[in-house]
Design a protein around this motif. Structure first.
Motif, PDB file in Angstrom:
ATOM      1  N   SER A 264       0.839  -1.196   0.000  1.00  0.00           N
ATOM      2  CA  SER A 264       0.000   0.000   0.000  1.00  0.00           C
ATOM      3  C   SER A 264       0.872   1.243   0.000  1.00  0.00           C
ATOM      4  N   LYS A 265       0.313   2.339  -0.448  1.00  0.00           N
ATOM      5  CA  LYS A 265       1.059   3.590  -0.513  1.00  0.00           C
ATOM      6  C   LYS A 265       1.534   3.982   0.882  1.00  0.00           C
ATOM      7  N   GLY A 266       2.817   4.310   0.969  1.00  0.00           N
ATOM      8  CA  GLY A 266       3.377   4.754   2.244  1.00  0.00           C
ATOM      9  C   GLY A 266       3.880   3.647   3.144  1.00  0.00           C
TER      10      GLY A 266
END
Length: 301
Positions: A84-86
């Protein structure tokens, strides 16, 4: 036949920083910044995505080996499922010495042997600049085996461990370069050695650094006009022919001066200078101090 890669890697004096076995499961992303060490990875199972800053993402599969002589920043992440992003993951070492990403009690979907090494040579920056920025080898089992031997030896307490690790590293690096499936896309020594016209010239310069090479002579050896040879060498290797030759001669000279086993006159003769004074002038201009002073400074360290 002279082998430039063997010479360069031997002069680099590789030393193992660390190596480890990493098991990963689920989504993960590991980020490394400001890395000055050489990084290598052998993917034993599964898939992973390697993203080096400024380059397209590279999907690695089981059996792949990647070597990055100078990895400043890169990201290593899962493919399925994608992170996931981050998300940023931190490997956790288990009691068995294996590092894990994701839930520790989950069957790993990705297994990899990774490691870093440093170079003890004072000329490491110059020598590394002659190497490709990344080498990827597909399906070469010997590299995985060498990586495993290196990891086991580095973690052992056996006699002569440091010497064995250094030799294993040299073999691993040489094997990675010669096993590369295709010529490197970026300028450098590997691409130069793979070129039918430039490769023999590079080997000839390494085999006879004492020869009074000129661009017209090198162009004739390559079967090209002077202008075509100069442009091709510069484009493929990344530096002009005589600049490459000068860099290599001075690297050899510094290595011989540090060993203290040859006189300045002998060194001048071995790298193609007609007299000690001509060598001293060229060395001083290149290094910033005369050979005798450079040698004495090494002795005082």
């Amino acid at each position: 036949m002279c082998d430039p890669y063997s010479e360069i890697i031997s002069l680099l004096q590789p030393q193992a920083s660390y190596s480890k076995l990493v098991h990963a499961s689920g989504a993960f992303r590991v980020r490394r910044d400001d890395m000055d060490d050489t990084f290598y990875c052998s993917l034993l199972s599964g898939q992973a995505c390697l993203k080096i800053d400024g380059k397209e993402p590279l999907i690695l599969v089981a059996g792949d080996f990647v070597l990055i002589p100078a990895a400043k920043s890169f990201t290593f992440s899962s493919v399925d499922p994608p992170p996931s992003k981050g998300l940023l993951s931190q490997p956790v070492e288990g009691e068995d010495g294996i590092f894990r990403l994701g839930p520790p009690d989950t069957e790993p979907s990705v297994q990899q042997l990774i490691g870093h090494c440093t170079f003890a040579s004072p000329d490491a920056e110059l020598l590394v600049s002659l190497l490709p920025d990344m080498v990827v080898v597909h399906g070469e089992g010997r590299l995985a085996a060498l990586t495993g031997f290196l990891r086991d030896e580095a973690r052992s307490d056996r006699p002569a461990r440091s010497a064995v690790v250094e030799h294993l590293l040299q073999i691993l690096l040489i094997e990675a370069f010669r096993s590369a499936a295709e010529p490197c896309a970026t300028a450098g020594l590997l691409r130069g050695l793979a070129d039918l016209r430039i490769g023999p010239i590079l080997r000839a310069m390494h085999a006879a650094p004492d020869r009074s090479w000129t661009v017209p002579e090198l162009a004739r050896e390559a079967g090209l006009s002077r202008s075509a040879f100069f442009a091709r060498f510069n484009q493929i290797v990344g530096v002009a022919p005589m600049s490459y030759l000068l860099n290599w001669r001075m690297t050899l000279a510094k290595h011989m001066l540090r060993s203290g086993q040859q006189s300045i006159s002998e060194i001048a003769n071995r790298i193609g200078y007609g007299s000690p004074s001509a060598f001293s002038t060229a060395f001083t201009r290149y290094v910033g101090s005369p050979p005798a002073r450079y040698s004495k400074a090494i002795e005082c360290e």
